[in-house]
Scaffold this active site. Structure first.
Site, short mmCIF file in Angstrom:
data_model
loop_
_atom_site.label_atom_id
_atom_site.label_comp_id
_atom_site.label_asym_id
_atom_site.label_seq_id
_atom_site.Cartn_x
_atom_site.Cartn_y
_atom_site.Cartn_z
N LEU A 102 0.86 -1.20 0.00
CA LEU A 102 0.00 0.00 0.00
C LEU A 102 0.89 1.25 0.00
CD1 LEU A 102 -3.10 0.60 0.06
CD2 LEU A 102 -2.82 1.04 2.52
N GLY A 103 1.73 1.36 -1.05
CA GLY A 103 2.60 2.53 -1.19
C GLY A 103 1.90 3.57 -2.06
N ARG A 104 2.70 4.33 -2.81
CA ARG A 104 2.13 5.39 -3.65
C ARG A 104 1.11 4.83 -4.63
NH1 ARG A 104 7.99 7.18 -3.48
NH2 ARG A 104 8.19 5.19 -4.54
N ILE A 105 1.53 3.82 -5.39
CA ILE A 105 0.61 3.28 -6.41
C ILE A 105 -0.50 2.46 -5.76
CG2 ILE A 105 0.42 1.90 -8.53
CD1 ILE A 105 3.43 2.52 -9.01
N SER A 165 1.78 -5.35 3.83
CA SER A 165 3.11 -4.78 3.59
C SER A 165 3.90 -5.11 4.84
CB SER A 165 3.04 -3.27 3.35
OG SER A 165 2.31 -2.64 4.37
N ARG A 166 5.18 -4.74 4.88
CA ARG A 166 5.96 -5.10 6.07
C ARG A 166 5.51 -4.28 7.28
NH1 ARG A 166 11.51 -4.05 3.25
NH2 ARG A 166 10.21 -2.27 2.72
N ARG A 218 6.50 -6.42 -10.35
CA ARG A 218 7.63 -6.95 -11.11
C ARG A 218 7.40 -8.45 -11.28
NH1 ARG A 218 8.65 -2.68 -12.61
NH2 ARG A 218 10.50 -1.38 -12.31
N ASP A 265 1.07 -7.81 -16.11
CA ASP A 265 1.71 -6.76 -16.90
C ASP A 265 3.23 -6.97 -16.91
OD1 ASP A 265 1.87 -4.28 -18.35
OD2 ASP A 265 2.50 -3.28 -16.51
N GLU A 311 11.27 -10.84 -18.97
CA GLU A 311 10.72 -10.01 -20.06
C GLU A 311 11.73 -9.82 -21.17
OE1 GLU A 311 9.37 -6.37 -18.23
OE2 GLU A 311 8.04 -7.46 -16.91
N HIS A 352 4.18 -5.04 -20.16
CA HIS A 352 4.77 -4.08 -19.20
C HIS A 352 4.47 -2.63 -19.62
CE1 HIS A 352 8.26 -3.44 -16.14
NE2 HIS A 352 7.39 -2.43 -16.09
P1 NAP Z 1 6.31 2.58 -2.92
O1 NAP Z 1 5.54 3.82 -2.73
O2 NAP Z 1 7.71 2.49 -2.40
O3 NAP Z 1 5.44 1.38 -2.29
C1 NAP Z 1 5.94 0.10 -2.15
C2 NAP Z 1 5.06 -0.67 -1.18
O4 NAP Z 1 5.54 -2.02 -1.10
C3 NAP Z 1 5.08 -0.14 0.23
O5 NAP Z 1 3.77 -0.21 0.74
C4 NAP Z 1 5.99 -1.08 1.00
O6 NAP Z 1 5.61 -1.10 2.37
C5 NAP Z 1 5.69 -2.39 0.28
N1 NAP Z 1 6.80 -3.36 0.37
C6 NAP Z 1 8.09 -3.16 0.10
N2 NAP Z 1 8.80 -4.28 0.32
C7 NAP Z 1 7.92 -5.21 0.75
C8 NAP Z 1 8.05 -6.56 1.16
N3 NAP Z 1 9.24 -7.18 1.18
N4 NAP Z 1 6.92 -7.22 1.52
C9 NAP Z 1 5.72 -6.60 1.51
N5 NAP Z 1 5.55 -5.32 1.15
C10 NAP Z 1 6.63 -4.63 0.78
O7 NAP Z 1 6.43 2.19 -4.45
P2 NAP Z 1 5.43 2.58 -5.65
O8 NAP Z 1 5.83 3.89 -6.21
O9 NAP Z 1 4.03 2.35 -5.20
O10 NAP Z 1 5.87 1.46 -6.74
C11 NAP Z 1 5.81 0.10 -6.41
C12 NAP Z 1 6.44 -0.76 -7.47
O11 NAP Z 1 5.56 -0.88 -8.59
C13 NAP Z 1 7.73 -0.25 -8.12
O12 NAP Z 1 8.86 -0.48 -7.30
C14 NAP Z 1 7.79 -1.03 -9.41
O13 NAP Z 1 8.48 -2.26 -9.23
C15 NAP Z 1 6.32 -1.31 -9.72
N6 NAP Z 1 5.87 -0.55 -10.92
C16 NAP Z 1 5.46 -1.22 -12.03
C17 NAP Z 1 5.03 -0.50 -13.15
C18 NAP Z 1 4.55 -1.18 -14.39
O14 NAP Z 1 4.72 -0.65 -15.47
N7 NAP Z 1 3.91 -2.34 -14.28
C19 NAP Z 1 5.06 0.89 -13.14
C20 NAP Z 1 5.49 1.53 -12.00
C21 NAP Z 1 5.87 0.80 -10.88
P3 NAP Z 1 6.62 -1.58 3.53
O15 NAP Z 1 7.89 -0.82 3.31
O16 NAP Z 1 5.90 -1.25 4.78
O17 NAP Z 1 6.77 -3.05 3.36
C1 8YV Z 2 8.75 1.55 -16.75
C2 8YV Z 2 8.15 0.69 -14.42
O1 8YV Z 2 8.10 1.22 -17.92
O2 8YV Z 2 8.39 2.72 -13.26
C3 8YV Z 2 8.55 1.50 -13.25
O3 8YV Z 2 9.02 0.90 -12.26
O4 8YV Z 2 8.13 -0.49 -14.36
C4 8YV Z 2 7.72 1.36 -15.67
O5 8YV Z 2 7.17 2.60 -15.41
C5 8YV Z 2 10.02 0.77 -16.60
O6 8YV Z 2 10.76 1.20 -15.51
C6 8YV Z 2 10.89 0.90 -17.86
O7 8YV Z 2 11.61 2.07 -17.81
#
Ligand code: NAP
Ligand code: 8YV
Length: 312
Positions: A151-154, A173-174, A231, A255, A260, A278
């Site tokens: 439950l972070g930013r996204i 989450s942790r 991921r 996604d 990949e 993705h």
């Molecule tokens: P964020 O704000 O840092 O949130 C991450 C969340 O994950 C936090 O709630 C954190 O809480 C939790 N977390 C971290 N490690 C954990 C663990 N070992 N077990 C359980 N929970 C854990 O990050 P965000 O900006 O929301 O982005 C999250 C991730 O989405 C990115 O790092 C990226 O890998 C992925 N993403 C994918 C796409 C795509 O294109 N599909 C795009 C953007 C991002 P705690 O620290 O309390 O555990």
């Molecule tokens: C990108 C993502 O497409 O922000 C991330 O973590 O997975 C995606 O927004 C990826 O990082 C490729 O640059």
């Protein structure tokens, strides 16, 4: 004199153009001989511009003695060796926040696509099957139980949208998120057992490797839908295929993948799986904002100030 920046791989074209405008750039992926390119600019390169896909490993970081900053296009930086960068006092930046809405939109879209069988309905009409019969009924979305893993930013942007569908939201989450109105599960398997949809949106890397394994998928159950927009490494793909084949898991909306752009052959043939290349952040508006932030981080650093969004 413009600072020298090494660009590791291809990225959003307007971002590349901005890098070319602001810096003396060296494009590693275009070089026929990677070693020769590095040798020709290593004593001048002060910045790396990279993406979540290409990252920057310890060998690359150590090959650049003047390196000061690595700016990654994307919020996830699991492909950047942050420990190696720290050892060298190299700053790492990412692009958090600006992509929350796009990724959350896709996560909700995938949930609805799975429950209402939107891709199946589309194929059904195109294949001319509607003439003979109706599409089998689907699952309701409104009022169901949504488990958010991270439950972070996204994750919070997903929850905000899910509230509009009257979904009962819980998370794992942790750490418990203070002031969150949602139910917290310390154990992921318990969250899965109490969810109809389970959406993964945690960072990649060693700490979350195969966080969602067979036990969690079986707990989600034969009607449960797993959505992975985090991921590929977060979900055990072999276990996923097994659970889907056995009917132990209802469906998967993916996604991201472990290797990949390769997707396990078995998933391609499954009707209860929706696959995306993705593209969570893949809108023009979002990629433009990510590119701007990635460039602005470099500019802020080279102007002598702190970068805007350093990885902490
Ligand atoms: P964020 O704000 O840092 O949130 C991450 C969340 O994950 C936090 O709630 C954190 O809480 C939790 N977390 C971290 N490690 C954990 C663990 N070992 N077990 C359980 N929970 C854990 O990050 P965000 O900006 O929301 O982005 C999250 C991730 O989405 C990115 O790092 C990226 O890998 C992925 N993403 C994918 C796409 C795509 O294109 N599909 C795009 C953007 C991002 P705690 O620290 O309390 O555990
Ligand atoms: C990108 C993502 O497409 O922000 C991330 O973590 O997975 C995606 O927004 C990826 O990082 C490729 O640059």
């Amino acid at each position: 004199m413009k600072p020298d920046v090494l660009i590791v791989g291809p990225m959003y074209k307007p971002a590349l153009d901005a890098l070319d405008r602001e810096f003396t750039t060296h494009k590693l992926w275009l070089a026929p001989d990677r070693k020769a390119l590095l040798a020709s600019c290593a004593d001048r390169v002060r910045g790396i511009a990279t993406t979540g896909f290409d990252g920057a490993d310890a060998a690359l970081i150590d090959a650049l003695p003047k390196l000061e900053i690595i700016s990654s296009f994307g919020v996830g930086y699991d492909t950047v060796d942050v420990a190696a960068a720290r050892r060298r006092n190299v700053v790492v930046t990412n692009t958090p926040g600006v992509l929350n809405d796009a990724v959350a939109d896709l996560a909700i879209g995938l949930m609805i696509a799975a429950a209402r069988r939107i891709p199946q309905g589309d194929r059904f009409v195109r294949e001319g099957k509607w003439i003979r019969q109706g599409l089998p009924l689907a699952q309701h979305v409104t009022g169901k139980r949504l488990g958010i893993v991270g439950l972070g930013r996204i994750g919070q942007a997903i929850a905000k949208r899910a509230a509009g569908f009257d979904l009962k939201i819980s998370y794992h989450s942790r750490h418990r998120v203070r002031e969150s109105p949602f139910a917290y599960y310390e154990r992921l398997v318990d969250l899965a057992r109490n969810s109809d949809f389970l959406v993964a949106i945690v960072p990649g890397g060693n700490e979350t490797y195969h966080l969602i394994g067979e036990e969690v998928m079986r707990a989600l159950g034969p009607k449960g839908i797993l959505v992975n927009v985090a991921r590929g490494s977060v979900v055990d793909e072999k276990a996923l295929v097994k659970c889907l084949q056995e009917g132990a898991l209802g469906g998967a909306e993916l996604d991201v993948f472990e290797k990949e752009p390769n997707v396990p052959e078995a998933l391609l043939a499954m009707d209860n799986v929706v696959l995306q290349p993705h593209i969570g952040s893949g809108t023009h508006e979002t990629r433009a904002a990510m590119g701007q932030l990635a460039v602005d981080n470099l500019l802020a650093h080279f102007a002598g100030g702190p970068p805007i969004t350093p990885v902490t």
